[in-house]
Design a protein around this motif. Structure first.
Motif, PDB file in Angstrom:
ATOM      1  N   ASP A 169     -45.000   0.192  17.544  1.00  0.00           N
ATOM      2  CA  ASP A 169     -44.504  -1.173  17.399  1.00  0.00           C
ATOM      3  C   ASP A 169     -42.981  -1.150  17.358  1.00  0.00           C
ATOM      4  O   ASP A 169     -42.384  -0.525  16.484  1.00  0.00           O
ATOM      5  N   GLU A 170     -42.362  -1.809  18.327  1.00  0.00           N
ATOM      6  CA  GLU A 170     -40.898  -1.844  18.354  1.00  0.00           C
ATOM      7  C   GLU A 170     -40.374  -3.269  18.227  1.00  0.00           C
ATOM      8  O   GLU A 170     -39.298  -3.591  18.701  1.00  0.00           O
ATOM      9  N   THR A 171     -41.138  -4.121  17.573  1.00  0.00           N
ATOM     10  CA  THR A 171     -40.746  -5.525  17.448  1.00  0.00           C
ATOM     11  C   THR A 171     -40.087  -5.844  16.109  1.00  0.00           C
ATOM     12  O   THR A 171     -39.536  -6.915  15.937  1.00  0.00           O
ATOM     13  N   ASN A 172     -40.151  -4.959  15.163  1.00  0.00           N
ATOM     14  CA  ASN A 172     -39.530  -5.215  13.855  1.00  0.00           C
ATOM     15  C   ASN A 172     -39.163  -3.874  13.235  1.00  0.00           C
ATOM     16  O   ASN A 172     -39.947  -3.273  12.509  1.00  0.00           O
ATOM     17  N   ASN A 212     -43.543   3.632  13.837  1.00  0.00           N
ATOM     18  CA  ASN A 212     -44.019   2.918  12.661  1.00  0.00           C
ATOM     19  C   ASN A 212     -45.153   3.687  11.992  1.00  0.00           C
ATOM     20  O   ASN A 212     -45.746   4.594  12.584  1.00  0.00           O
ATOM     21  N   GLU A 257     -35.134  -5.187  17.456  1.00  0.00           N
ATOM     22  CA  GLU A 257     -36.248  -4.894  18.345  1.00  0.00           C
ATOM     23  C   GLU A 257     -35.721  -4.088  19.527  1.00  0.00           C
ATOM     24  O   GLU A 257     -34.562  -4.218  19.913  1.00  0.00           O
ATOM     25  N   GLN A 310     -42.365  -4.915  25.719  1.00  0.00           N
ATOM     26  CA  GLN A 310     -42.177  -4.202  24.463  1.00  0.00           C
ATOM     27  C   GLN A 310     -43.500  -3.620  23.990  1.00  0.00           C
ATOM     28  O   GLN A 310     -44.571  -4.159  24.263  1.00  0.00           O
ATOM     29  N   THR A 353     -46.204  -2.954  21.226  1.00  0.00           N
ATOM     30  CA  THR A 353     -46.689  -3.484  19.957  1.00  0.00           C
ATOM     31  C   THR A 353     -47.935  -2.698  19.560  1.00  0.00           C
ATOM     32  O   THR A 353     -48.485  -1.934  20.358  1.00  0.00           O
ATOM     33  N   LYS A 354     -48.384  -2.885  18.356  1.00  0.00           N
ATOM     34  CA  LYS A 354     -49.562  -2.147  17.877  1.00  0.00           C
ATOM     35  C   LYS A 354     -50.783  -2.408  18.747  1.00  0.00           C
ATOM     36  O   LYS A 354     -51.671  -1.562  18.855  1.00  0.00           O
ATOM     37  N   GLU A 355     -50.826  -3.558  19.393  1.00  0.00           N
ATOM     38  CA  GLU A 355     -52.010  -3.962  20.128  1.00  0.00           C
ATOM     39  C   GLU A 355     -51.999  -3.581  21.610  1.00  0.00           C
ATOM     40  O   GLU A 355     -53.049  -3.586  22.251  1.00  0.00           O
ATOM     41  N   LYS A 408     -50.262   2.856  19.407  1.00  0.00           N
ATOM     42  CA  LYS A 408     -50.000   1.822  18.406  1.00  0.00           C
ATOM     43  C   LYS A 408     -48.539   1.793  17.944  1.00  0.00           C
ATOM     44  O   LYS A 408     -48.230   1.543  16.786  1.00  0.00           O
ATOM     45  N   SER A 432     -48.484   4.100  13.766  1.00  0.00           N
ATOM     46  CA  SER A 432     -48.453   4.713  15.095  1.00  0.00           C
ATOM     47  C   SER A 432     -49.061   6.116  15.083  1.00  0.00           C
ATOM     48  O   SER A 432     -48.965   6.853  14.104  1.00  0.00           O
TER      49      SER A 432
END
Length: 229
Positions: A188-191, A148, A168, A177, A179-181, A186, A151
């Motif tokens: 993110d593989e959720t969207n 992303n 995802e 998974q 996520t940025k957090e 950072k 990242s």
């Protein structure tokens, strides 16, 4: 063909393949073996070694040509070398599922469903993966995605699809998974948008990519070196 000429031919084909080493690592193994068999044919007058060397050299060049045709024609690379342990399975499928089922069952993915996923046994560091660029993907496919925008990761990531709406992914070996957090890069593989998907893994050749890793392993962080455990 004269045995010594076959040896020379094998050596030539091998060296021609090595010239393309930065283009595709897969050819290196065939190229080196071709050169070895070529020298063996010259020294021992071994006709079979010479013929085998030429065959491997030709195969290596065919792979290179195949790669270049696809790469230049579509801008898409059909081969990647898996350099991570995030898809690694250290045990057989049944044992792996018992140790990892919590996430999947919480996301309505059953053992039977996962058992029918492509590449159900994951990937290992050093595997050469053959990719296919598609417009549509299915649950359980292993896909290559760009990080992303936020990242800090420099390279694409190859993980398994665990949700389709939105798309995802998750690494089979990862506990959760990304996520940025929850990770330093950072990621993110959720969207995952369609524009981030580079291709689908079709099949792999185990360990063949260690040829490349041998040359570049020292450039990585110490915790990222070596084989998966």
């Amino acid at each position: 063909m004269n045995i010594k000429k076959e040896g020379v031919g094998a050596i030539v084909f091998g060296f021609l393949s090595i010239l393309f080493f930065p283009v595709i690592m897969l050819s290196l193994a065939f190229a080196l073996l071709s050169i070895f068999l070529g020298f063996k044919a010259r020294k021992r007058d071994c006709k079979k070694a010479g013929a085998a060397g030429i065959s491997l050299g030709i195969l290596s060049l065919i792979i290179i040509i195949f790669y270049l045709v696809i790469r230049l024609g579509t801008g898409f690379s059909p081969f990647v070398i898996y350099e991570s342990c995030s898809m690694y399975h250290s045990e057989n499928f049944n044992s792996w599922w018992e140790n990892n089922k919590e996430f999947y069952e919480a996301n309505q993915i059953t053992k039977s469903e996962f058992n029918n996923f492509p590449m159900k046994n994951g990937l290992n560091k050093g595997d050469v993966i053959f990719l296919w660029k598609k417009e549509a993907y299915a649950m359980g496919d292993t896909i290559l995605i760009n990080p992303n925008e936020e990242s800090l990761a420099k390279n694409p990531i190859m993980h398994r699809i665990v949700s389709m709406n939105p798309v995802e992914t998750k690494g089979d070996h990862n506990l959760q998974q990304l996520t940025k957090e929850n990770n330093q890069l950072k990621i993110d593989e959720t969207n995952i948008g369609q524009d981030r998907i580079l291709g689908k893994a079709i099949f792999g050749i185990p360990y063949l990519g260690f040829t490349k890793l041998t040359f570049f392993e020292f450039t990585k962080n110490p915790e990222q070196r070596g084989s998966c455990e």
